[in-house]
Scaffold this active site. Structure first.
Site, short mmCIF file in Angstrom:
data_model
loop_
_atom_site.label_atom_id
_atom_site.label_comp_id
_atom_site.label_asym_id
_atom_site.label_seq_id
_atom_site.Cartn_x
_atom_site.Cartn_y
_atom_site.Cartn_z
N LYS A 6 28.17 -4.62 -2.82
CA LYS A 6 29.63 -4.58 -3.07
C LYS A 6 30.36 -3.89 -1.93
O LYS A 6 31.55 -3.61 -2.02
CB LYS A 6 29.92 -3.82 -4.37
N HIS B 58 6.00 5.93 11.36
CA HIS B 58 5.39 5.87 10.04
C HIS B 58 4.51 7.12 9.92
O HIS B 58 3.29 7.05 9.94
CB HIS B 58 4.54 4.59 9.94
N ARG C 91 0.80 -1.23 0.00
CA ARG C 91 0.00 0.00 0.00
C ARG C 91 0.83 1.28 0.00
O ARG C 91 0.57 2.20 -0.77
CB ARG C 91 -0.91 0.06 1.24
N THR C 92 1.80 1.34 0.92
CA THR C 92 2.54 2.60 1.05
C THR C 92 3.28 2.89 -0.26
O THR C 92 3.24 4.01 -0.78
CB THR C 92 3.51 2.53 2.24
N ARG D 62 11.66 3.74 2.78
CA ARG D 62 11.24 2.83 3.85
C ARG D 62 12.42 1.91 4.13
O ARG D 62 12.94 1.27 3.20
CB ARG D 62 10.03 2.01 3.40
#
Ligand code: NCD
Length: 315
Positions: free
Chosen positions: A89, A143, A60-61, A110
């Site tokens: 790397k 959030h 959703r986000t 996120r």
């Protein structure tokens, strides 16, 4: 009103900002209803590029941010798996970030790391391209944009019953590891006399002194909103740590009869079985509406960050 350059923590918002953001959100929704309005929105940020940097799972986000950017006509690129980028790397996360910031005008991120969004924003401020950062979920800490859409949903739902002030919000499920819960509580505390009750197993309760229960049925009748959450066992220290029974923490066709007729049911989603799907069509179920509200509040937020909010309000 202070102008926010980054969106990092729920506590950075005050009521004046929230009211302003929701005015833009409502206006954008009206504008988008017509073809000429949609075309106007699509031109608004067509000169801007956005990077969605999501190193944790999201449906959703991610999609609501992506669609919000598309509504505003932005070009977008994304990283959803850091094992395909040079971090594998041995490149540092800040070097990767600095690279990304040289391509785009906004980074939405996120990460499982609770501090990385804040760290990124202060790091970029010291570079020549201090592009804004939006925190789309930082570990189990915050959030903020979910909290923005949750408050918007609460406000709309309580429009005819005096607004958010004075209401009782019951949180249920995995609260101590729930970033949506923590950010939302911070925003609820900006409204007068909001009463918070928590219902969770002892080990998943919030440390703060809220009224608590181990039995959902105990306080359901008091709640104006019930905010359900999933058990987030990805944060278990020992695998299977939370594989116990959570039977007492579920909403069913039976126990919602205890709720007030004009109360609402919310969930940030994804759900497992803490909300039985046979109550999805109950008029009190707001969780699908939350998804849609999320997209529109994010359109408003991005337009605000690029200082196009007054143009929208004047349209
Ligand atoms: C939540 C999250 O990722 O914090 N979902 C969301 O963003 N709407 C909740 C969860 O994962 O349970």
């Amino acid at each position: 009103m202070i102008r926010h350059q980054d969106i990092l923590l729920a506590n950075q918002f005050d009521r004046e900002f929230l009211d302003h953001l929701y005015d833009i959100t409502n206006k954008v929704r009206t504008i988008a209803k017509t073809n000429s309005g949609s075309l106007y929105l699509k031109k608004l940020l067509s000169d801007k590029r956005v990077m969605l940097y999501f190193s944790q799972p999201s449906t959703r986000t991610f999609m609501s941010f992506l669609n919000a950017c598309q509504i505003l006509g932005m070009s977008h690129s994304s990283i959803r798996d850091t094992t395909t980028s040079s971090e594998i790397k041995g490149e540092s996360k800040l070097d990767s970030l600095r690279t990304l910031s040289s391509y785009v005008d906004l980074i939405i991120m996120r990460t499982p790391d609770a501090e990385f969004a804040e760290e990124s924003a202060s790091f970029l401020k010291k570079t020549r391209r201090p592009v804004p950062i939006i925190n789309a979920g930082s570990g189990s800490k915050e959030h903020p944009t979910q909290a923005l859409l949750d408050i918007y949903t609460l406000q709309r739902s309580f429009k005819n019953t005096g607004g958010i002030s004075g209401k009782t919000i019951l949180f249920c499920g995995d609260l101590s590891r729930g970033r949506t819960v923590k950010s939302l509580i911070k925003l609820l505390e900006k409204y007068d006399s909001v009463k918070i009750i928590q219902c969770a197993p002892d080990e998943l309760q919030l440390a703060r002194g809220f009224k608590s229960s181990n039995r959902l049925e105990e306080y359901l009748h008091e709640a104006d909103a019930v905010y359900m959450t999933r058990i987030q066992d990805e944060y278990d220290k020992v695998k299977g740590e939370t594989q116990r029974s959570y039977e007492g923490f579920k909403l069913t066709k039976d126990n919602i009869k205890l709720m007030k007729p004009n109360s609402i049911i919310m969930h940030p989603l994804p759900r497992r079985d803490e909300i039985s799907s046979d109550i999805d069509d109950d008029p009190r179920a707001m969780y699908w509406r939350q998804c849609r509200n999320g997209m529109w509040t994010r359109v408003a937020l991005i337009a605000y960050l690029f200082e196009r909010d007054e143009d929208i309000l004047k349209y």
